[in-house]
Design an enzyme around this catalytic site. Structure first.
Site, mmCIF file in Angstrom:
data_model
loop_
_atom_site.group_PDB
_atom_site.id
_atom_site.type_symbol
_atom_site.label_atom_id
_atom_site.label_comp_id
_atom_site.label_asym_id
_atom_site.label_seq_id
_atom_site.Cartn_x
_atom_site.Cartn_y
_atom_site.Cartn_z
ATOM 1 N N SER A 76 0.824 -1.210 0.000
ATOM 2 C CA SER A 76 0.000 0.000 0.000
ATOM 3 C C SER A 76 0.856 1.258 0.000
ATOM 4 C CB SER A 76 -0.912 0.012 1.234
ATOM 5 O OG SER A 76 -1.820 -1.058 1.199
ATOM 6 N N GLN A 77 0.260 2.340 -0.472
ATOM 7 C CA GLN A 77 1.000 3.596 -0.459
ATOM 8 C C GLN A 77 1.180 4.061 0.984
ATOM 9 O OE1 GLN A 77 -2.373 5.352 -2.794
ATOM 10 N NE2 GLN A 77 -1.702 7.224 -1.790
#
Length: 205
Positions: free
Chosen positions: A53-54
């Site tokens: 995930s970012q």
């Protein structure tokens, strides 16, 4: 420094969360191909077709979870171990469940290389949680469910909370926080997100 500024600009302001994220080098959790982009605020591919995930989403989810130093935390969806490494700096104990055996092995290597000894990595069906270790103070789900999974809700202690993306559409998911009370569960909507779906079963890859 660039990543820290990006996190703050996107609403990650909790000092403990920012410190924990500073201690965990995201480059260790991606392949060499993408190492140069590890400090960009973008999701990146990892093994077996999954993504990491970012950082801003990791930060916001961690911040919402409000982990305390004595907490026992369950994470559903280990990936390469980035999120659980951050949680390990905030909690007493982290249990993380991953359905892909190959990713569990990668996460174990990453955590060992960092000397993180308070994380237990398990290959299993995270939608059923980890009843043998329940109850948990905090639960973090890194895949989208149609509704907050009942087995996970049942494994929260009274006063405990879970952060989980909810929604079956790729385009409309909502990050919610569920808090267990003596009378039931309270639900708070946090922000729109995009996650892969929570899938039942185990992949022995």
């Amino acid at each position: 420094m660039r990543l820290q500024l990006s996190l703050r600009s996107r609403g990650v302001t909790d000092a403990r969360v920012l410190t924990a994220m500073e201690l965990v080098d995201r480059a260790l959790f991606v392949t060499e191909t993408f190492a140069a982009r590890a400090y960009d605020d973008v999701p990146l591919p990892v093994a077996v077709g999954q993504t990491i995930s970012q950082p801003s989403v990791v930060g916001l989810m961690t911040q919402a979870l409000d982990v305390q130093p004595r907490d026992k935390v369950l994470e559903v969806g280990t990936g390469t171990g980035y999120q659980s490494a951050i949680l390990s700096h905030l909690a007493r104990r982290v249990y993380t469940v991953e359905r892909h055996r190959a990713l569990t092995r990668i996460a174990q290597r990453n955590h060992q290389a960092m000397g993180l000894s308070n994380i237990t990595q398990i290959t299993g069906d995270g939608s059923f949680g980890l009843p043998e270790q329940a109850p948990f103070d905090r639960i973090l789900v890194t895949a989208a469910a149609e509704d907050p999974p009942g087995p996970l809700l049942a494994q929260l202690r009274i006063g405990g909370s879970m952060v989980v993306p909810v929604g079956v559409s790729d385009h409309i998911q909502m990050l919610i926080k569920v808090t267990r009370t003596p009378d039931g569960y309270d639900y708070d909507e946090l922000s729109p997100v995009r996650f892969v779906p929570l899938v039942e079963g185990v992949e022995h890859d």
